[in-house]
Design a protein around this motif. Structure first.
Motif, short mmCIF file in Angstrom:
data_model
loop_
_atom_site.label_atom_id
_atom_site.label_comp_id
_atom_site.label_asym_id
_atom_site.label_seq_id
_atom_site.Cartn_x
_atom_site.Cartn_y
_atom_site.Cartn_z
N LEU A 9 0.82 -1.20 0.00
CA LEU A 9 0.00 0.00 0.00
C LEU A 9 0.86 1.26 0.00
O LEU A 9 0.55 2.25 -0.68
CB LEU A 9 -0.94 0.01 1.21
CG LEU A 9 -2.18 -0.89 1.09
CD1 LEU A 9 -3.00 -0.85 2.38
CD2 LEU A 9 -3.04 -0.47 -0.10
N ALA A 10 1.95 1.23 0.75
CA ALA A 10 2.87 2.37 0.74
C ALA A 10 3.47 2.52 -0.65
O ALA A 10 3.65 3.64 -1.15
CB ALA A 10 3.96 2.18 1.78
N PHE A 14 3.31 5.98 -2.85
CA PHE A 14 4.49 6.61 -3.45
C PHE A 14 4.35 6.71 -4.98
O PHE A 14 4.69 7.73 -5.58
CB PHE A 14 5.76 5.81 -3.11
CG PHE A 14 6.30 6.08 -1.74
CD1 PHE A 14 6.69 7.35 -1.37
CD2 PHE A 14 6.43 5.05 -0.81
CE1 PHE A 14 7.21 7.61 -0.11
CE2 PHE A 14 6.94 5.30 0.45
CZ PHE A 14 7.32 6.58 0.81
N TRP A 15 3.85 5.64 -5.59
CA TRP A 15 3.68 5.63 -7.04
C TRP A 15 2.70 6.71 -7.48
O TRP A 15 2.95 7.45 -8.43
CB TRP A 15 3.18 4.25 -7.51
CG TRP A 15 3.11 4.11 -8.99
CD1 TRP A 15 4.09 3.66 -9.82
CD2 TRP A 15 2.00 4.45 -9.84
NE1 TRP A 15 3.68 3.68 -11.14
CE2 TRP A 15 2.38 4.17 -11.18
CE3 TRP A 15 0.72 4.95 -9.60
CZ2 TRP A 15 1.54 4.38 -12.26
CZ3 TRP A 15 -0.13 5.18 -10.69
CH2 TRP A 15 0.28 4.88 -11.99
N ALA A 16 1.57 6.82 -6.77
CA ALA A 16 0.56 7.82 -7.10
C ALA A 16 1.12 9.24 -6.94
O ALA A 16 0.85 10.12 -7.77
CB ALA A 16 -0.67 7.63 -6.22
N LEU A 28 -6.51 5.54 -1.91
CA LEU A 28 -5.64 4.87 -0.94
C LEU A 28 -5.73 5.53 0.43
O LEU A 28 -5.86 4.84 1.46
CB LEU A 28 -4.20 4.90 -1.44
CG LEU A 28 -3.90 4.04 -2.67
CD1 LEU A 28 -2.56 4.42 -3.28
CD2 LEU A 28 -3.90 2.56 -2.28
N LEU A 29 -5.67 6.86 0.46
CA LEU A 29 -5.69 7.56 1.73
C LEU A 29 -7.05 7.46 2.42
O LEU A 29 -7.13 7.34 3.65
CB LEU A 29 -5.31 9.03 1.52
CG LEU A 29 -3.88 9.29 1.04
CD1 LEU A 29 -3.67 10.77 0.74
CD2 LEU A 29 -2.85 8.82 2.07
N ASN A 30 -8.12 7.50 1.64
CA ASN A 30 -9.47 7.41 2.21
C ASN A 30 -9.83 6.01 2.69
O ASN A 30 -10.80 5.83 3.43
CB ASN A 30 -10.50 7.88 1.19
CG ASN A 30 -10.42 9.38 0.93
OD1 ASN A 30 -9.95 10.13 1.78
ND2 ASN A 30 -10.86 9.83 -0.24
N ARG A 33 -6.35 2.49 5.36
CA ARG A 33 -5.40 1.38 5.55
C ARG A 33 -3.94 1.82 5.38
O ARG A 33 -3.02 1.03 5.56
CB ARG A 33 -5.72 0.27 4.55
CG ARG A 33 -7.12 -0.32 4.74
CD ARG A 33 -7.44 -1.30 3.63
NE ARG A 33 -6.50 -2.41 3.60
CZ ARG A 33 -6.35 -3.24 2.57
NH1 ARG A 33 -7.09 -3.06 1.47
NH2 ARG A 33 -5.48 -4.23 2.62
N VAL A 34 -3.75 3.08 5.01
CA VAL A 34 -2.39 3.59 4.85
C VAL A 34 -2.35 5.03 5.34
O VAL A 34 -3.28 5.80 5.13
CB VAL A 34 -1.93 3.49 3.37
CG1 VAL A 34 -2.81 4.33 2.47
CG2 VAL A 34 -0.47 3.91 3.23
#
Length: 298
Positions: A9-10, A14-16, A28-30, A33-34
């Motif tokens: 997930l990290a 980073f990719w995004a 991912l942030l919403n 889970r990360v």
């Protein structure tokens, strides 16, 4: 920018951030889970990555999700440092809106202002100075923003720094001032600006060489022409030599001629009792150095 990614997930965060994929970043942030401050083993954060890459909306999303604005990675760099390094003025302004500080330093003493100056990002330099950056920042070796911009030939940045109070004769720990460095690098326009703003034409560094001596050795004739307008010393320097000796060793005939026309004396020996003519085998240079021929030419 290099970084070690950790969890899947990290990795995705980073990719995004690196690609500017705002939709994925929000997803991912919403998810909960990360964390917005997920970091790799170097301490790199997604905000640093977005700031380095210049993705304003991604950087803003990370900030709104609670990313630490002033977090320092292992090297001491912050998001502001990376945005400044890459010249992303919009991101720099965003970071300031949310409390970014200009005071954090990297391990070598670098700040957002030193790196923006080094890379010639005028708009960023202006923004940093307006937001409290210290024009007198120094790397661990004493190099200032002015010195770094002079080294790289960034004239517009130099003018801005000088207008903001930068000391034109501030030197590194080894005694090297901005004028000397600009002369060595062949930046004649920088040399002109520095001289007009009061740079000491005869300032020497610890090895006793001056800007004229170094420019003469390098054969930077346009720099020499600028320096000669301010009547620098063409006599013996603290290093026991003259600019004419340097020019002869450099092997540039035009450089030798420039100095001779400026009344450099070919009969002055260096500390080893060598005349300039003793330092070359070039017939063309030897001809112009011969005092008798000089008199005939005149």
């Amino acid at each position: 920018m290099s970084f070690k990614k950790e969890t899947p997930l990290a990795n995705a965060v980073f990719w995004a951030a690196r690609k500017g994929n705002l939709a994925l970043l929000q997803l991912l942030l919403n998810s909960g889970r990360v964390d917005a401050d997920c970091r790799d083993s170097y301490g790199t954060t997604a905000l640093m990555v977005a700031s380095y890459s210049g993705y304003y909306e991604c950087a803003k999303e990370l900030i709104m999700q609670g990313a630490d604005i002033n977090y320092q990675r292992e090297t001491g760099s912050t998001a502001l440092f990376f945005a400044s390094q890459q010249g992303h003025d919009d991101v720099v302004k965003l970071l300031f809106e949310f409390g970014a500080s200009t005071e954090f330093q990297t391990k070598d003493g670098g700040t957002a202002l030193t790196v923006a100056s080094q890379y010639g990002h005028l708009k960023v330099v202006e923004t940093l100075l307006k937001n409290g950056a210290n024009v007198h920042d120094q790397l661990n070796d004493g190099a200032t923003p002015l010195f770094l911009s002079a080294q790289e030939g960034h004239v517009t940045v130099i003018r801005q720094l000088l207008s903001s109070g930068a000391k034109v004769n501030q030197s590194r720990e080894d005694g090297t001032a901005a004028l000397w460095m600009a002369a060595q690098m062949g930046h004649n326009e920088v040399v002109r600006v520095l001289l007009l703003r009061g740079a000491d034409r005869d300032a020497d560094r610890q090895d006793g060489s001056t800007a004229l001596f170094k420019a003469a050795y390098k054969g930077h004739n346009s720099v020499i022409e600028e320096l000669l307008k301010f009547s620098p010393s063409v006599g013996i320097l603290k290093n026991g030599s003259t600019a004419l000796h340097a020019a002869v060793m450099g092997g540039n005939l035009q450089t030798v001629l420039l100095l001779l026309r400026a009344n450099a004396d070919p009969t002055i020996p260096n500390k080893n009792n060598e005349l300039p003519a003793d330092l070359t085998k070039s017939d063309r240079i030897l001809k112009v150095l011969h005092p008798k021929m000089l008199n005939e030419d005149s």
